[in-house]
Motif scaffolding. Structure first.
Motif, PDB file in Angstrom:
ATOM      1  N   GLU A  80       0.817  -1.216   0.000  1.00  0.00           N
ATOM      2  CA  GLU A  80       0.000   0.000   0.000  1.00  0.00           C
ATOM      3  C   GLU A  80       0.849   1.264   0.000  1.00  0.00           C
ATOM      4  OE1 GLU A  80      -3.496  -0.475   2.764  1.00  0.00           O
ATOM      5  OE2 GLU A  80      -2.781  -2.539   2.610  1.00  0.00           O
ATOM      6  N   THR A  81       2.094   1.132   0.490  1.00  0.00           N
ATOM      7  CA  THR A  81       3.026   2.264   0.466  1.00  0.00           C
ATOM      8  C   THR A  81       4.375   1.746  -0.049  1.00  0.00           C
ATOM      9  OG1 THR A  81       3.940   1.818   2.651  1.00  0.00           O
ATOM     10  CG2 THR A  81       1.948   3.188   2.579  1.00  0.00           C
ATOM     11  N   LEU A  82       5.270   2.678  -0.349  1.00  0.00           N
ATOM     12  CA  LEU A  82       6.597   2.256  -0.842  1.00  0.00           C
ATOM     13  C   LEU A  82       7.355   1.514   0.260  1.00  0.00           C
ATOM     14  CD1 LEU A  82       7.720   5.309  -3.022  1.00  0.00           C
ATOM     15  CD2 LEU A  82       6.510   3.213  -3.685  1.00  0.00           C
ATOM     16  N   HIS A  83       7.045   1.857   1.491  1.00  0.00           N
ATOM     17  CA  HIS A  83       7.667   1.194   2.638  1.00  0.00           C
ATOM     18  C   HIS A  83       7.291  -0.293   2.683  1.00  0.00           C
ATOM     19  CE1 HIS A  83       9.589   1.294   6.514  1.00  0.00           C
ATOM     20  NE2 HIS A  83       8.565   0.643   7.033  1.00  0.00           N
ATOM     21  N   VAL A 125       6.970  -2.251   0.133  1.00  0.00           N
ATOM     22  CA  VAL A 125       7.354  -3.001  -1.071  1.00  0.00           C
ATOM     23  C   VAL A 125       8.297  -4.166  -0.754  1.00  0.00           C
ATOM     24  CG1 VAL A 125       8.577  -2.871  -3.289  1.00  0.00           C
ATOM     25  CG2 VAL A 125       6.889  -1.126  -2.685  1.00  0.00           C
ATOM     26  N   GLN A 126       9.352  -3.895  -0.009  1.00  0.00           N
ATOM     27  CA  GLN A 126      10.312  -4.984   0.252  1.00  0.00           C
ATOM     28  C   GLN A 126       9.683  -6.134   1.078  1.00  0.00           C
ATOM     29  OE1 GLN A 126      12.191  -5.714   3.369  1.00  0.00           O
ATOM     30  NE2 GLN A 126      12.950  -7.541   2.292  1.00  0.00           N
ATOM     31  N   PRO A 127       8.980  -5.824   2.190  1.00  0.00           N
ATOM     32  CA  PRO A 127       8.345  -6.950   2.903  1.00  0.00           C
ATOM     33  C   PRO A 127       7.295  -7.682   2.072  1.00  0.00           C
ATOM     34  CG  PRO A 127       7.885  -4.838   4.007  1.00  0.00           C
ATOM     35  CD  PRO A 127       8.890  -4.566   2.944  1.00  0.00           C
ATOM     36  N   PHE A 128       6.594  -6.951   1.204  1.00  0.00           N
ATOM     37  CA  PHE A 128       5.632  -7.617   0.299  1.00  0.00           C
ATOM     38  C   PHE A 128       6.378  -8.580  -0.634  1.00  0.00           C
ATOM     39  CE2 PHE A 128       4.309  -7.278  -4.209  1.00  0.00           C
ATOM     40  CZ  PHE A 128       3.145  -8.030  -4.167  1.00  0.00           C
ATOM     41  N   LEU A 129       7.492  -8.095  -1.192  1.00  0.00           N
ATOM     42  CA  LEU A 129       8.279  -8.957  -2.098  1.00  0.00           C
ATOM     43  C   LEU A 129       8.839 -10.156  -1.336  1.00  0.00           C
ATOM     44  CD1 LEU A 129      10.241  -6.314  -4.222  1.00  0.00           C
ATOM     45  CD2 LEU A 129       8.338  -7.763  -4.973  1.00  0.00           C
ATOM     46  N   PHE A 130       9.219  -9.932  -0.074  1.00  0.00           N
ATOM     47  CA  PHE A 130       9.707 -11.064   0.720  1.00  0.00           C
ATOM     48  C   PHE A 130       8.614 -12.136   0.820  1.00  0.00           C
ATOM     49  CE2 PHE A 130       9.758 -13.437   4.636  1.00  0.00           C
ATOM     50  CZ  PHE A 130      11.002 -14.061   4.556  1.00  0.00           C
ATOM     51  N   ASN A 131       7.401 -11.706   1.160  1.00  0.00           N
ATOM     52  CA  ASN A 131       6.300 -12.679   1.284  1.00  0.00           C
ATOM     53  C   ASN A 131       6.089 -13.446  -0.022  1.00  0.00           C
ATOM     54  OD1 ASN A 131       5.896 -11.828   3.869  1.00  0.00           O
ATOM     55  ND2 ASN A 131       4.201 -10.456   3.387  1.00  0.00           N
ATOM     56  N   GLY A 136       8.335   1.307  -9.889  1.00  0.00           N
ATOM     57  CA  GLY A 136       7.053   1.018 -10.528  1.00  0.00           C
ATOM     58  C   GLY A 136       5.887   1.502  -9.686  1.00  0.00           C
ATOM     59  N   TYR A 137       5.916   1.184  -8.392  1.00  0.00           N
ATOM     60  CA  TYR A 137       4.801   1.595  -7.523  1.00  0.00           C
ATOM     61  C   TYR A 137       4.770   3.124  -7.356  1.00  0.00           C
ATOM     62  CZ  TYR A 137       3.602  -3.242  -6.512  1.00  0.00           C
ATOM     63  OH  TYR A 137       3.197  -4.540  -6.643  1.00  0.00           O
ATOM     64  N   ALA A 138       5.969   3.737  -7.353  1.00  0.00           N
ATOM     65  CA  ALA A 138       6.013   5.206  -7.248  1.00  0.00           C
ATOM     66  C   ALA A 138       5.323   5.817  -8.471  1.00  0.00           C
ATOM     67  CB  ALA A 138       7.457   5.683  -7.134  1.00  0.00           C
ATOM     68  N   ALA A 139       5.549   5.192  -9.643  1.00  0.00           N
ATOM     69  CA  ALA A 139       4.979   5.739 -10.880  1.00  0.00           C
ATOM     70  C   ALA A 139       3.459   5.639 -10.916  1.00  0.00           C
ATOM     71  CB  ALA A 139       5.581   5.014 -12.084  1.00  0.00           C
ATOM     72  N   ILE A 140       2.874   4.753 -10.099  1.00  0.00           N
ATOM     73  CA  ILE A 140       1.393   4.653 -10.119  1.00  0.00           C
ATOM     74  C   ILE A 140       0.780   5.239  -8.838  1.00  0.00           C
ATOM     75  CG2 ILE A 140       1.396   2.690 -11.707  1.00  0.00           C
ATOM     76  CD1 ILE A 140       0.668   0.899  -9.234  1.00  0.00           C
ATOM     77  N   GLY A 141       1.522   6.119  -8.213  1.00  0.00           N
ATOM     78  CA  GLY A 141       0.944   6.859  -7.078  1.00  0.00           C
ATOM     79  C   GLY A 141       1.448   6.425  -5.719  1.00  0.00           C
ATOM     80  N   GLY A 142       2.455   5.545  -5.668  1.00  0.00           N
ATOM     81  CA  GLY A 142       3.080   5.207  -4.388  1.00  0.00           C
ATOM     82  C   GLY A 142       2.568   3.934  -3.747  1.00  0.00           C
ATOM     83  N   GLY A 143       1.756   3.175  -4.433  1.00  0.00           N
ATOM     84  CA  GLY A 143       1.274   1.908  -3.856  1.00  0.00           C
ATOM     85  C   GLY A 143       0.325   1.202  -4.806  1.00  0.00           C
ATOM     86  N   SER A 144      -0.017  -0.030  -4.440  1.00  0.00           N
ATOM     87  CA  SER A 144      -0.914  -0.829  -5.284  1.00  0.00           C
ATOM     88  C   SER A 144      -2.380  -0.461  -5.019  1.00  0.00           C
ATOM     89  CB  SER A 144      -0.700  -2.312  -4.961  1.00  0.00           C
ATOM     90  OG  SER A 144      -1.700  -3.071  -5.585  1.00  0.00           O
ATOM     91  N   PRO A 145      -3.171  -0.383  -6.070  1.00  0.00           N
ATOM     92  CA  PRO A 145      -4.611  -0.120  -5.876  1.00  0.00           C
ATOM     93  C   PRO A 145      -5.413  -1.380  -5.538  1.00  0.00           C
ATOM     94  CG  PRO A 145      -4.133  -0.277  -8.214  1.00  0.00           C
ATOM     95  CD  PRO A 145      -2.818  -0.531  -7.500  1.00  0.00           C
TER      96      PRO A 145
END
Ligand SMILES: C=CC1=C(C)c2cc3[nH]c(cc4nc(cc5[nH]c(cc1n2)c(C)c5CCC(=O)O)C(CCC(=O)O)=C4C)c(C)c3C=C
Ligand code: FE2
Length: 469
Positions: free
Chosen positions: A105-108, A110-116, A152-161
């Motif tokens: 949901e935020t750029l913060h 991203v890394q833990p999401f990718l880890f999961n 990528g996430y920054a380019a679409i507003g800083g998080g996944s919709p």
């Protein structure tokens, strides 16, 4: 091939995606999860069993070897007395669990999401002997990949919709079910980010749901998507008394449903009109790829289902007098292995070279807008296409909450209800559980040491260069 009304459904937890008709045996399994509950005001006046009964009865009914009846469309039915006794025994409270991927949901995040994501053995499939490396590897790859993903996430507003759209879809399905007089609670169960599947399951238990339909928000089945979520669910159900008795129906895939095919055709037909010469535009289906080994070694039905899905959409368009050329390519490959071909980026360049001037991109493996539609297709692929000689570029929006699509999903749920069956109870002993914990601790220790060594090795970083920009 004809678009069928029904979905591929399995009662309880038989996880064979190719099994479409015979009713599987109850398997020992258990559950523990997470969910985001869509506000439900359906507590006491749940109507029910007449809906569950009878729906399948209009379809051709056959018997399996054990004498149980099933519909040739793939929905299992059981003798009506099963439902009678069930409905008299307890007040029905229907739950629908929507399976989805989840996104940061935020750029913060991203890394833990990718880890999961990379810690999932259905995403990085290591040989059994090397499974203890899964989490250290996930740590390494997620750290290396995070900068590119963040861009990528920054380019679409800083998080996944994804969370917002999935919540909206859940609300819409709930409303559609209410309209059809099947009140239900709808739960969102994400695989890699909040609301996690564990949260959904926890809420389902708290709400004392009595019958559950599991509906993946992926039209086609893949080991890496629906398969992964179902594996997690199965593990949770295995050890839980309440869950293992809960009647569950699983919709494995629904790409061939008439409502879905027609909704996709509607979107394509509408978007073609935007082109200066609609008949000239090539319809370019772009599906999320999977590694070739999933299909060739592990028997993932994803590619076959995707091709059949595209055939059905094109057939529907033809029946409307739309005869445009079309092609299918696979996008979003990650890592050093071979993925399904042809690759979207390569095909775009080839089409430009061949003189194709108008192209309509159709994302087909996912039903919400997400990073790969909003960034990869709308930005990267569009730029590549225009550089390659394509002049007119269009993109079909994701289905999101398109009413005809939501209605069809609600119908899929209603059709699945009669096939819900309880799972048998677990036979895991305390001793086995303790052994699991000790084994896990040892693996984590060795894995962490290895990961530390790996992180210091430039050669290893090079080996994983394909995960990073
Ligand atoms: C049917 C859809 C999908 C399949 C099949 C799939 C397989 C798959 N994905 C990865 C790796 C990544 N996927 C990422 C994001 C992502 N994937 C899907 C769908 C499918 N994945 C969606 C909808 C999303 C986006 C969610 C969002 O936040 O909007 C990512 C993260 C983004 C990035 O860094 O590119 C990765 C990584 C693998 C390895 C795989 C099959 C093995
Ligand atoms: Fe993905």
């Amino acid at each position: 091939m004809e678009a069928a009304t029904s979905s591929r459904i399995l009662p309880h937890m038989n996880f064979n995606p190719n099994s479409t008709s015979s009713c599987p045996r109850a398997k020992s399994m258990s559950i523990f999860f997470n969910t985001s509950k869509v506000s439900a005001n359906s507590t006491s006046n749940d109507k029910r069993s007449s809906v569950a009964r009878g729906l399948c009865l209009s379809r051709p009914v056959q018997k399996d070897l054990d004498g149980r009846t099933f519909c040739s469309t793939g929905v299992c039915t059981y003798p009506s007395d099963v439902f009678e006794s069930y409905s008299h025994a307890t007040e029905e409270k229907i739950g629908v669990m929507l399976l989805n991927l989840g996104g940061p949901e935020t750029l913060h995040d991203v890394q833990p999401f990718l880890f999961n994501l990379f810690a999932d053995p259905d995403i990085i499939r290591l040989p059994r002997l090397f499974r203890f490396l899964q989490r250290p590897l996930a740590q390494l790859i997620s750290v290396l990949r995070a900068p590119k993903s963040k861009e990528g996430y920054a380019a679409i507003g800083g998080g996944s919709p994804l969370r917002k759209i999935t919540d909206e879809q859940a609300n819409a399905i709930k409303l559609a079910l209410e309209t059809k007089e099947v009140p239900a609670n709808v739960y969102v169960a994400m695989r890699y980010w909040h609301p996690f599947t564990e949260e959904a399951v926890h809420q389902i238990k708290r709400d004392r749901i009595t019958r559950l339909v599991v509906l993946p928000l992926y039209p086609q089945y893949s080991i890496s998507t629906t398969g992964s979520s179902l594996r997690v669910l199965r593990d949770m159900f295995r050890d839980d008394t309440y869950l293992s008795r809960l009647p569950v129906a699983i919709i494995q895939s629904w790409y061939q449903r008439e409502g879905y095919i027609k909704s996709m055709a509607d979107l394509i037909e509408k978007e073609l009109q935007v082109f200066p010469d609609p008949e000239e535009a090539m319809i370019f289906f772009s599906a999320h790829g999977v590694p070739v080994s999933y299909v060739e070694d592990a028997g993932d039905p994803y590619k076959d289902q995707m091709e059949e899905c595209i055939f059905l959409i094109m057939q529907e368009l033809k029946s409307r007098g739309i005869n445009n050329d079309h092609t299918l390519a696979f996008q979003s490959r990650v890592g050093p292995v071979e993925w399904l071909k042809p690759y979207t980026d390569e095909v775009l360049v080839e089409l430009g070279q061949q003189g194709v001037k108008s192209l309509l991109a159709v994302p087909v493996s996912f039903v919400s807008e997400h990073i790969e539609t909003l960034e990869e297709i709308d930005m990267e692929y569009k730029e590549l296409a225009l550089e390659s000689g394509i002049v007119n570029w269009g993109r079909v929006p994701a289905l999101n909450c398109t009413p005809s699509f939501i209605t069809d999903l609600a119908d899929a749920v209603i059709e699945a209800l009669p096939s819900a069956m309880a799972i048998s109870t677990s036979n895991t002993t305390t001793e086995e559980a303790e052994n699991d914990i000790v084994g896990y601790a040892i693996k984590m220790l060795f894995g962490s040491i290895l990961a530390f060594i790996l992180l210091l090795s430039p050669k290893v970083i090079l080996a994983f260069r394909n995960y990073i920009p």
